[in-house]
Design an enzyme around this catalytic site. Structure first.
Site, PDB file in Angstrom:
ATOM      1  N   PRO A  15      51.216 -20.282  12.768  1.00  0.00           N
ATOM      2  CA  PRO A  15      52.558 -20.847  12.990  1.00  0.00           C
ATOM      3  C   PRO A  15      53.643 -19.820  12.681  1.00  0.00           C
ATOM      4  CG  PRO A  15      51.206 -22.295  11.584  1.00  0.00           C
ATOM      5  CD  PRO A  15      50.443 -21.023  11.747  1.00  0.00           C
ATOM      6  N   ALA A  16      53.400 -18.963  11.639  1.00  0.00           N
ATOM      7  CA  ALA A  16      54.421 -17.972  11.275  1.00  0.00           C
ATOM      8  C   ALA A  16      53.723 -16.708  10.793  1.00  0.00           C
ATOM      9  CB  ALA A  16      55.310 -18.527  10.158  1.00  0.00           C
ATOM     10  N   ASP A  55      -2.050   7.068   0.372  1.00  0.00           N
ATOM     11  CA  ASP A  55      -3.154   6.344  -0.266  1.00  0.00           C
ATOM     12  C   ASP A  55      -2.699   4.932  -0.595  1.00  0.00           C
ATOM     13  OD1 ASP A  55      -4.591   8.624  -0.232  1.00  0.00           O
ATOM     14  OD2 ASP A  55      -4.248   9.140  -2.332  1.00  0.00           O
ATOM     15  N   LYS A  72      -9.541   4.846   1.035  1.00  0.00           N
ATOM     16  CA  LYS A  72     -10.916   5.329   1.083  1.00  0.00           C
ATOM     17  C   LYS A  72     -11.826   4.267   0.492  1.00  0.00           C
ATOM     18  CE  LYS A  72      -9.250   9.119  -0.594  1.00  0.00           C
ATOM     19  NZ  LYS A  72      -9.099  10.368  -1.293  1.00  0.00           N
ATOM     20  N   GLY A  92      -1.098   9.366  -4.778  1.00  0.00           N
ATOM     21  CA  GLY A  92      -0.703   8.830  -6.085  1.00  0.00           C
ATOM     22  C   GLY A  92      -0.764   9.920  -7.138  1.00  0.00           C
ATOM     23  N   GLY A  93       0.144   9.864  -8.110  1.00  0.00           N
ATOM     24  CA  GLY A  93       0.130  10.839  -9.205  1.00  0.00           C
ATOM     25  C   GLY A  93       0.387  12.230  -8.693  1.00  0.00           C
ATOM     26  N   ASP A  94      -0.461  13.161  -9.093  1.00  0.00           N
ATOM     27  CA  ASP A  94      -0.367  14.546  -8.619  1.00  0.00           C
ATOM     28  C   ASP A  94      -1.485  14.784  -7.613  1.00  0.00           C
ATOM     29  OD1 ASP A  94       0.670  17.486  -9.274  1.00  0.00           O
ATOM     30  OD2 ASP A  94      -1.505  17.533  -9.003  1.00  0.00           O
ATOM     31  N   THR A 151       1.316  13.030 -12.996  1.00  0.00           N
ATOM     32  CA  THR A 151      -0.015  12.441 -12.997  1.00  0.00           C
ATOM     33  C   THR A 151      -0.089  11.230 -13.935  1.00  0.00           C
ATOM     34  OG1 THR A 151      -2.346  12.983 -13.179  1.00  0.00           O
ATOM     35  CG2 THR A 151      -0.904  13.954 -14.838  1.00  0.00           C
ATOM     36  N   ALA A 152      -1.060  10.360 -13.652  1.00  0.00           N
ATOM     37  CA  ALA A 152      -1.144   9.086 -14.379  1.00  0.00           C
ATOM     38  C   ALA A 152      -1.208   9.292 -15.894  1.00  0.00           C
ATOM     39  CB  ALA A 152      -2.363   8.308 -13.894  1.00  0.00           C
ATOM     40  N   MET A 182     -10.133   6.626 -13.481  1.00  0.00           N
ATOM     41  CA  MET A 182     -11.135   5.888 -12.692  1.00  0.00           C
ATOM     42  C   MET A 182     -12.305   5.415 -13.556  1.00  0.00           C
ATOM     43  SD  MET A 182     -11.260   8.176  -9.224  1.00  0.00           S
ATOM     44  CE  MET A 182     -11.072   9.778  -9.945  1.00  0.00           C
ATOM     45  N   GLY A 189       0.218   1.600 -14.873  1.00  0.00           N
ATOM     46  CA  GLY A 189       1.181   2.372 -15.663  1.00  0.00           C
ATOM     47  C   GLY A 189       2.445   2.690 -14.891  1.00  0.00           C
TER      48      GLY A 189
HETATM   49  C1  LIG Z   1      -8.167   8.852  -7.483  1.00  0.00           C
HETATM   50  S1  LIG Z   1      -7.446   8.955  -9.061  1.00  0.00           S
HETATM   51  C2  LIG Z   1      -5.933   9.670  -8.604  1.00  0.00           C
HETATM   52  C3  LIG Z   1      -5.194  10.266  -9.737  1.00  0.00           C
HETATM   53  C4  LIG Z   1      -3.849  10.790  -9.324  1.00  0.00           C
HETATM   54  N1  LIG Z   1      -3.983  11.895  -8.422  1.00  0.00           N
HETATM   55  C5  LIG Z   1      -2.995  11.185 -10.517  1.00  0.00           C
HETATM   56  O1  LIG Z   1      -2.682  12.375 -10.670  1.00  0.00           O
HETATM   57  O2  LIG Z   1      -2.627  10.319 -11.298  1.00  0.00           O
HETATM   58  C6  LIG Z   1      -7.062   7.275  -9.345  1.00  0.00           C
HETATM   59  C7  LIG Z   1      -7.052   6.925 -10.814  1.00  0.00           C
HETATM   60  O3  LIG Z   1      -5.856   7.383 -11.422  1.00  0.00           O
HETATM   61  C8  LIG Z   1      -5.459   6.478 -12.436  1.00  0.00           C
HETATM   62  N2  LIG Z   1      -4.147   5.941 -12.086  1.00  0.00           N
HETATM   63  C9  LIG Z   1      -3.402   6.257 -11.025  1.00  0.00           C
HETATM   64  N3  LIG Z   1      -2.226   5.593 -11.055  1.00  0.00           N
HETATM   65  C10 LIG Z   1      -2.257   4.848 -12.165  1.00  0.00           C
HETATM   66  C11 LIG Z   1      -1.337   3.951 -12.750  1.00  0.00           C
HETATM   67  N4  LIG Z   1      -0.142   3.687 -12.195  1.00  0.00           N
HETATM   68  N5  LIG Z   1      -1.671   3.351 -13.925  1.00  0.00           N
HETATM   69  C12 LIG Z   1      -2.864   3.611 -14.502  1.00  0.00           C
HETATM   70  N6  LIG Z   1      -3.762   4.452 -13.988  1.00  0.00           N
HETATM   71  C13 LIG Z   1      -3.468   5.068 -12.840  1.00  0.00           C
HETATM   72  C14 LIG Z   1      -6.511   5.362 -12.466  1.00  0.00           C
HETATM   73  O4  LIG Z   1      -7.478   5.724 -13.435  1.00  0.00           O
HETATM   74  C15 LIG Z   1      -7.054   5.434 -11.068  1.00  0.00           C
HETATM   75  O5  LIG Z   1      -8.354   4.894 -11.010  1.00  0.00           O
END
Ligand SMILES: C[S@@+](CC[C@H](N)C(=O)[O-])C[C@H]1O[C@@H](n2cnc3c(N)ncnc32)[C@H](O)[C@@H]1O
Length: 483
Positions: free
Chosen positions: A45-46, A249, A271, A302-304, A332-333, A384, A413
């Protein structure tokens, strides 16, 4: 929770937008709409003086009077910005009936589109939305970005815009073109523009045009860390942003994967037991095939990648095939689980060394040097090992490790669902079974494991504190939530 909004940028140039309301809110909206070249019709209106002036100058059209649905005719969008909730609701209803996108100021439930907070650098725009739930937070984020985003980004965006056609012609392959543009953005062209050196940028551009037009494939082996995306390295993040293909992985967390370039093809290469070798071979083939097709392939592990990750074999396969590669280490874990469970792996009062051990099948368990592993004043980080805990316990006891040696089993972890089960060596498999510890879990064994409950959680994931399960009291297990 409702679905996320679909983000989009609209080209409103020359398109009609109806703005219902003639006050200060409508004035602000009109300014933004005019900036984007829209044909703005204001219905009210305005009008406040600024809007009236814009009408007088012919920049806006005015429909005077109370809202009438025929104002919507020919409009692509409507914004209801009156101070009368009933009028705004009616505008939204009529727009919905005509399938016209509507925004109702300060009334999120009635909006079919929302206007995000924006950061602009020339043609580059960053839009932020909280789906209307936390506009203040979106605004705060905008302020952060304003201070963080280099003001010369706009110049870079405009400069690149001018080069598009030349780049398209010189590099017809889209993957190769992206590689060259990325190099320009990260390299000397951007550096030169940042300091206002246009000649330097042009020089870098000429050098880029002289490069080979065939795509150059490569593989970047990246350690994704144990799960918390905050543990990915900056180089790992950069590699993920450049990836055409990500081979990952199962252990790699969803949060880390979400950091990869959206358009990247993501392939899970789990795997399975029993087909391990064949599958590993297939992974090598996939890496090589994609790299030979000119792709930037990120192998995300995973990890290194080199700690019990079979990264070494993948590297050998790449070398044998002559594929260029890079390796980006990850946390690494053992390191992450120690940190997130509050266990200093080599606290000097308790341990002089830490051993990373894998014990994933009977064969590997039998080849371990148990005499060395059973030594005191050292920490074992067993990967593992969940399936073989009884054998690990028996062998360590047989070789003289004390039954009272503390352990911590860290499951998931660094992730939001991390659990830490504590106990002593004598009861290791029973404790794990009672608490139903599942893979991925890491066993930390040694005097340092007893420190888990004494330290603060200094790195826990933000979403929920990890749960610590202390050694059981004689009658029942105690459950303590970490502070
Ligand atoms: C095939 S190995 C690989 C390790 C990976 N390259 C590393 O440097 O941590 C997989 C194992 O790493 C360990 N792992 C990997 N991630 C984990 C997590 N978030 N918490 C606890 N253990 C873990 C477990 O023992 C698992 O069975």
């Amino acid at each position: 929770m409702s679905a996320p909004l679909f983000p989009a940028f609209l080209d409103l140039a020359g398109r009609r937008v109806l703005l219902v309301g003639g006050g200060v809110v409508a004035r602000r909206k009109a300014e933004a709409l005019l900036e984007s070249g829209a044909e703005v019709v204001v219905g009210a209106p305005a009008l406040v003086p600024e809007l009236a002036r814009a009408v007088a100058e012919g920049r806006l059209t005015h429909r005077a009077g109370p809202f009438s649905p025929d104002w919507l005719d020919g409009a692509w969008l409507v914004i209801a910005a009156t101070d009368d909730a009933a009028v705004n609701a009616r505008v939204a209803r009529e727009a919905e009936a005509r399938r016209i996108w509507a925004n109702v100021v300060d009334d999120t439930p009635r909006c079919t589109f929302q206007v995000p907070a924006r950061v602009e650098r020339g043609p580059l725009q960053v839009a932020i939305s909280s789906r209307g739930e936390a506009p203040m937070l979106a605004r705060w984020l905008r302020e952060q970005l304003e201070t963080e985003l280099d003001p010369t980004l706009g110049a870079l965006a405009a400069w690149l815009g001018g080069k598009r056609e030349a780049l398209r012609q010189r590099f017809p392959d889209a993957t190769r073109r992206r590689q060259v543009i990325e190099a320009l953005i990260r390299g000397p062209a951007a550096d030169a523009l940042r300091s206002g050196d246009i000649d330097g940028a042009e020089h870098a551009f000429e050098a880029a045009l002289a490069e080979d037009a065939t795509p150059r494939g490569r593989v970047i082996l990246v350690g994704a860390g144990p799960g918390d995306p905050g543990l990915l390295t900056l180089r790992g993040l950069r590699a993920l942003n450049q990836a055409d293909v990500v081979l990952h992985d199962r252990l790699v967390s969803r949060e880390v994967l979400a950091l990869a370039r959206r358009d990247a093809e993501k392939i899970e290469v789990a795997k399975e037991a029993g087909t391990h070798h064949t599958t590993q071979q297939r992974i090598h083939e996939l890496l090589i095939e994609h790299a030979r097709a000119g792709k930037t392939v990120v192998r995300l592990k995973g990890g290194d990648p080199f700690v019990f990750g079979r990264g070494g074999e993948e590297l050998q396969a790449l070398r044998a095939a002559g594929i260029p590669y890079e390796v980006v280490p990850g946390i690494t874990a053992a390191l992450a689980c120690g940190a997130y469970a509050g266990i200093p792996l080599t606290h000097r009062e308790h341990a002089q060394s830490v051993r990373l051990v894998t014990a994933h099948c009977r064969n590997s368990i039998d080849t371990l040097d148990w005499i060395a592993l059973a030594q005191e004043r050292q920490t074992l980080a067993v990967y593992m090992g969940v399936q073989g805990l009884d054998t690990i316990r028996d062998r360590l006891l047989e070789h003289g490790r004390s039954p009272t040696t503390p352990f911590a089993l860290v499951e998931n972890g660094s992730r939001a669902n991390q659990r830490v089960v504590l106990g002593t060596l004598a009861a290791l498999p029973e404790r794990a079974a009672a608490e139903q510890v599942r893979s991925p879990a890491l066993l930390i064994l040694g005097e340092v494991a007893a420190l888990a409950k004494d330290l603060h959680w200094f790195g826990a994931p933000p979403s929920s504190p990890p749960v610590m399960l202390s050694p059981p009291a004689p009658t029942a297990a105690t459950l303590t939530l970490a502070a």
